[in-house]
Design a protein around this motif. Structure first.
Motif, mmCIF file in Angstrom:
data_model
loop_
_atom_site.group_PDB
_atom_site.id
_atom_site.type_symbol
_atom_site.label_atom_id
_atom_site.label_comp_id
_atom_site.label_asym_id
_atom_site.label_seq_id
_atom_site.Cartn_x
_atom_site.Cartn_y
_atom_site.Cartn_z
ATOM 1 N N LYS A 1 52.530 12.807 79.959
ATOM 2 C CA LYS A 1 51.487 12.158 79.166
ATOM 3 C C LYS A 1 50.107 12.689 79.542
ATOM 4 C CE LYS A 1 54.231 7.984 78.369
ATOM 5 N NZ LYS A 1 54.327 6.516 78.542
ATOM 6 N N THR A 2 49.975 13.997 79.471
ATOM 7 C CA THR A 2 48.710 14.718 79.695
ATOM 8 C C THR A 2 47.936 14.224 80.924
ATOM 9 O OG1 THR A 2 47.527 13.272 78.103
ATOM 10 C CG2 THR A 2 48.438 15.336 77.266
ATOM 11 N N PRO A 3 48.513 14.362 82.127
ATOM 12 C CA PRO A 3 47.792 13.954 83.339
ATOM 13 C C PRO A 3 46.443 14.650 83.455
ATOM 14 C CG PRO A 3 50.074 14.486 83.852
ATOM 15 C CD PRO A 3 49.838 14.914 82.443
ATOM 16 N N GLY A 4 45.438 13.896 83.866
ATOM 17 C CA GLY A 4 44.112 14.459 84.058
ATOM 18 C C GLY A 4 43.318 14.636 82.783
ATOM 19 N N GLU A 5 43.845 14.154 81.672
ATOM 20 C CA GLU A 5 43.137 14.269 80.387
ATOM 21 C C GLU A 5 43.011 12.895 79.744
ATOM 22 O OE1 GLU A 5 41.736 16.974 79.327
ATOM 23 O OE2 GLU A 5 42.526 18.202 80.964
ATOM 24 N N PHE A 6 41.827 12.624 79.197
ATOM 25 C CA PHE A 6 41.656 11.372 78.472
ATOM 26 C C PHE A 6 42.425 11.437 77.153
ATOM 27 C CE2 PHE A 6 37.475 11.266 80.887
ATOM 28 C CZ PHE A 6 37.956 10.377 81.838
ATOM 29 N N ARG A 7 42.917 10.306 76.743
ATOM 30 C CA ARG A 7 43.785 10.249 75.570
ATOM 31 C C ARG A 7 43.031 10.598 74.281
ATOM 32 N NH1 ARG A 7 42.819 5.269 72.949
ATOM 33 N NH2 ARG A 7 41.673 3.799 74.271
ATOM 34 N N ILE A 8 43.764 11.187 73.354
ATOM 35 C CA ILE A 8 43.230 11.444 72.014
ATOM 36 C C ILE A 8 44.080 10.719 70.975
ATOM 37 C CG2 ILE A 8 42.141 13.647 72.577
ATOM 38 C CD1 ILE A 8 44.621 15.052 71.439
ATOM 39 N N ASP A 9 44.993 9.863 71.473
ATOM 40 C CA ASP A 9 45.850 9.059 70.593
ATOM 41 C C ASP A 9 45.591 7.585 70.868
ATOM 42 O OD1 ASP A 9 47.226 11.424 69.717
ATOM 43 O OD2 ASP A 9 48.332 11.379 71.607
ATOM 44 N N GLN A 10 46.027 6.747 69.948
ATOM 45 C CA GLN A 10 45.911 5.304 70.144
ATOM 46 C C GLN A 10 47.037 4.830 71.067
ATOM 47 O OE1 GLN A 10 43.379 3.116 68.836
ATOM 48 N NE2 GLN A 10 44.305 2.027 70.549
ATOM 49 N N ASN A 11 46.706 4.006 72.030
ATOM 50 C CA ASN A 11 47.723 3.381 72.876
ATOM 51 C C ASN A 11 47.622 1.872 72.737
ATOM 52 O OD1 ASN A 11 45.289 3.112 74.214
ATOM 53 N ND2 ASN A 11 46.006 3.880 76.185
ATOM 54 N N TRP A 12 48.610 1.155 73.229
ATOM 55 C CA TRP A 12 48.575 -0.309 73.203
ATOM 56 C C TRP A 12 49.455 -0.852 74.318
ATOM 57 C CZ3 TRP A 12 50.641 2.630 69.235
ATOM 58 C CH2 TRP A 12 52.023 2.543 69.025
ATOM 59 N N ILE A 13 49.236 -2.119 74.632
ATOM 60 C CA ILE A 13 49.957 -2.765 75.724
ATOM 61 C C ILE A 13 50.789 -3.904 75.155
ATOM 62 C CG2 ILE A 13 49.717 -4.049 77.891
ATOM 63 C CD1 ILE A 13 47.006 -2.597 78.224
ATOM 64 N N GLY A 14 52.073 -3.857 75.429
ATOM 65 C CA GLY A 14 52.987 -4.888 74.956
ATOM 66 C C GLY A 14 54.359 -4.639 75.524
ATOM 67 N N ARG A 15 55.342 -5.310 75.005
ATOM 68 C CA ARG A 15 56.714 -5.086 75.456
ATOM 69 C C ARG A 15 57.127 -3.654 75.184
ATOM 70 N NH1 ARG A 15 59.735 -9.660 76.504
ATOM 71 N NH2 ARG A 15 58.775 -11.651 75.906
ATOM 72 N N HIS A 16 57.974 -3.111 76.071
ATOM 73 C CA HIS A 16 58.415 -1.730 75.926
ATOM 74 C C HIS A 16 59.059 -1.522 74.557
ATOM 75 C CE1 HIS A 16 59.746 2.242 77.108
ATOM 76 N NE2 HIS A 16 60.984 1.944 76.721
ATOM 77 N N PHE B 1 36.990 -0.368 82.706
ATOM 78 C CA PHE B 1 37.929 0.760 82.754
ATOM 79 C C PHE B 1 39.283 0.336 82.199
ATOM 80 C CE2 PHE B 1 41.173 3.432 84.686
ATOM 81 C CZ PHE B 1 40.655 4.706 84.481
ATOM 82 N N GLU B 2 39.747 -0.849 82.585
ATOM 83 C CA GLU B 2 41.043 -1.313 82.084
ATOM 84 C C GLU B 2 40.996 -1.588 80.581
ATOM 85 O OE1 GLU B 2 43.471 -0.870 83.899
ATOM 86 O OE2 GLU B 2 42.432 -0.658 85.804
ATOM 87 N N ILE B 3 39.864 -2.045 80.089
ATOM 88 C CA ILE B 3 39.722 -2.274 78.641
ATOM 89 C C ILE B 3 39.738 -0.944 77.888
ATOM 90 C CG2 ILE B 3 38.071 -3.027 76.863
ATOM 91 C CD1 ILE B 3 37.237 -5.259 78.913
ATOM 92 N N LEU B 4 39.031 0.048 78.412
ATOM 93 C CA LEU B 4 39.002 1.359 77.751
ATOM 94 C C LEU B 4 40.368 2.037 77.813
ATOM 95 C CD1 LEU B 4 35.558 2.784 78.944
ATOM 96 C CD2 LEU B 4 36.090 1.583 76.814
ATOM 97 N N HIS B 5 41.112 1.807 78.906
ATOM 98 C CA HIS B 5 42.450 2.391 79.065
ATOM 99 C C HIS B 5 42.451 3.863 78.640
ATOM 100 C CE1 HIS B 5 45.528 -0.286 80.520
ATOM 101 N NE2 HIS B 5 46.487 0.435 79.981
ATOM 102 N N PRO B 6 41.634 4.684 79.329
ATOM 103 C CA PRO B 6 41.366 6.031 78.820
ATOM 104 C C PRO B 6 42.513 7.029 78.960
ATOM 105 C CG PRO B 6 40.279 5.719 80.918
ATOM 106 C CD PRO B 6 40.849 4.387 80.539
ATOM 107 N N PHE B 7 43.481 6.732 79.821
ATOM 108 C CA PHE B 7 44.620 7.629 79.987
ATOM 109 C C PHE B 7 45.843 7.070 79.261
ATOM 110 C CE2 PHE B 7 42.120 8.311 83.945
ATOM 111 C CZ PHE B 7 41.808 9.653 83.755
ATOM 112 N N LYS B 8 46.802 7.936 79.015
ATOM 113 C CA LYS B 8 48.037 7.472 78.375
ATOM 114 C C LYS B 8 48.894 6.638 79.319
ATOM 115 C CE LYS B 8 48.790 10.955 74.782
ATOM 116 N NZ LYS B 8 49.765 11.934 74.237
#
Length: 372
Positions: free
Chosen positions: A134-149, A195-202
Motif C-alpha cells: 500500500k505504497t509505503p512512504g507515500e501519501f494516499r491518492i485514493d479514498q480510504n475509509w474505516i469500518g468493518r473489514h 493526523f488521525e483524521i487526515l489518515h494520509p497513508f493507506k
C-alpha cells in the motif's frame, strides 16, 4: 454515526476551547511530564534501561491495530526461540515499529519533524509486512475509509478527507507542527488527532500518529528524549480513544478530545515514572548482586546486556557484554544463573546457543508477572 462521504479537515489552530477548564489540565500534564523527564535525565543510560518498555510500547501500539503478539514472544523471537507461525507477521510489524522509532529519533537530531521525515518513518514501518503493498512512504491518492473489514464506504464508521483535499490539509498540519505558539501538550493533543483524521497513508496511520506524540514533545523540549509511552493508556481506553477522535468530526468536539488526551498524559506520565523508578531500583540492586556473583570486570556490562535484551542467547550475550572469551562468558552466565538472577529458557544444543532471561525486568515492563 456513519459517514457516507469524506469529512472536511478541521481548521487549525483550534479556537473554540474552554480555557477555564483546560488551563488546570494543561498545568497538570506539564507537571507530570516534568516529573517523568526528571527521572529520565537521572538515568545513567536511558536507551539501555528503558529498552524493555520501549519494546512494550511497540507491542501495545501495534495491538491497538489488531496484532496479538506479546512482549515475551517478541523478546523470545529476538533471542532465536521460534514462535508460532501465527505470530510471525505480528512480531515483524512490532520489530518494524521499534526500528522506525529509532530512525525517527536519529533523524530529529539534525532536522525537525516534517512531512518528508514522516514519510521516511512510514516507509520503514511498513517494510515487508502487511500493508507493504500500500505504497509505503507515500501519501494516499485514493479514498480510504474505516469500518468493518470488507465493508463498503457507505457503511464506514469514518471517512477521511478526499485525497484531492489532502495535500493542502497536510501542509496546514505541517505548519501547525512546526509552530511554537501553543503549549506543547495542547499542540500534541491537536496534532495527533488531526493526523488521525487526515489518515494520509493507506495503512499504518494509527501507529505513525502515536509515534508522533513523544517525537513532538521531544522537539518542543518538553522531553529530553522521545521516550514517552502513551499506548498503554490508549490501548486500555480504546473505545474512548476512538470515540473522542470521531466526536471531533461528528460534532466539532475538540474540547472533549483535548480533555481526554491531557488526562491520558497525566495518568500515563505517572505510570511511566513509577515503572522507570522500579527499573532503576532493580538495576541498582542487581548491579551489586551481579558483582558479588561473578567477581568479574564484566559484571556491569553483563547486567547492561540483559537490560538491553531481557531475553537473549549466549552468543548475543557475549557480543553485547563485550566478552570475547567464550569460557569467560559461559562462566558468568553459569554464576548468575546459579544465584537465580537469571533463568534459562532453552538449553544449548549443537550450534544452537542457550537462551536466558531476566524475569524481574520483563515483569516490570509488562506490569504483571508473565515469566519466572
Amino acid at each position: 454515526m456513519a459517514h457516507q462521504s469524506p469529512c472536511t479537515p478541521p481548521a487549525l489552530p483550534v479556537t473554540d476551547l474552554d480555557w477555564r477548564r483546560l488551563v488546570p489540565l494543561v498545568g497538570k500534564a506539564n507537571a507530570a511530564l516534568a516529573r517523568y523527564d526528571g527521572m529520565l535525565q537521572a538515568l545513567p543510560n536511558p536507551a539501555v534501561l528503558l529498552s524493555p518498555i520501549t519494546a512494550n510500547e511497540a507491542v501495545l501500539s501495534s495491538r491497538i491495530e489488531g496484532t496479538q503478539a506479546t512482549l515475551e514472544e517478541v523478546l523470545q523471537q529476538d533471542a532465536g526461540i521460534e514462535q508460532a507461525k501465527s505470530r510471525h507477521a505480528d512480531i515483524e510489524e512490532i520489530s518494524n515499529y521499534r526500528a522506525a522509532m529509532r530512525d525517527a529519533e536519529q533523524a530529529l537530531a539534525h532536522r525537525p519533524l516534517s512531512l518528508s521525515l514522516i514519510k521516511g518513518v512510514h516507509q520503514r514501518l511498513m517494510q515487508g509486512v502487511r500493508g507493504s503493498d500500500k505504497t509505503p512512504g507515500e501519501f494516499r491518492i485514493d479514498q480510504n475509509w474505516i469500518g468493518r473489514h470488507g465493508s463498503p464506504m457507505k457503511a464506514a464508521r469514518f471517512v477521511p478527507p478526499n485525497p484531492m483535499a489532502l495535500p493542502q490539509a497536510l501542509d496546514v498540519w505541517a505548519n501547525y507542527l512546526a509552530s511554537e505558539d501553543e503549549d506543547p501538550v495542547l499542540q500534541v493533543a491537536v496534532a495527533h488527532a488531526q493526523f488521525e483524521i487526515l489518515h494520509p497513508f493507506k495503512d499504518g496511520n494509527g501507529r505513525i500518529g502515536r509515534m508522533l506524540i513523544p517525537l513532538l514533545l521531544f522537539q518542543r523540549k518538553t522531553l529530553s528524549r522521545p521516550m514517552f509511552y502513551l499506548s498503554e493508556y490508549l490501548e486500555s481506553h480504546r473505545d474512548q480513544y476512538y470515540d473522542g477522535l470521531l466526536a471531533i468530526t461528528d460534532n466539532s468536539n475538540w474540547q472533549g478530545w483535548v480533555e481526554f488526551f491531557l488526562e491520558a498524559i497525566v495518568l500515563q506520565a505517572d505510570a511511566n515514572l513509577a515503572k522507570t523508578r522500579q527499573i532503576l531500583d532493580l538495576y541498582d540492586t542487581l548491579k551489586q548482586r551481579f558483582i558479588e556473583s561473578t567477581h568479574s570486570q564484566f559484571a556491569v556490562p553483563a547486567l547492561d546486556a540483559f537490560f538491553e535484551r531481557p531475553i537473549l542467547n549466549a552468543t548475543d550475550f557475549s557480543r553485547l557484554a563485550g566478552i570475547e572469551n567464550r569460557m569467560t562468558a559461559n562462566g558468568i552466565l553459569s554464576h548468575i544463573k546459579q544465584d537465580k538472577l537469571i533463568i534459562r529458557l532453552r538449553e544449548s544444543s549443537g550450534r544452537t546457543p542457550a537462551v536466558f532471561a531476566l524475569p524481574d525486568l520483563i515483569n516490570i515492563a509488562e506490569g504483571r508477572k508473565v515469566i519466572g
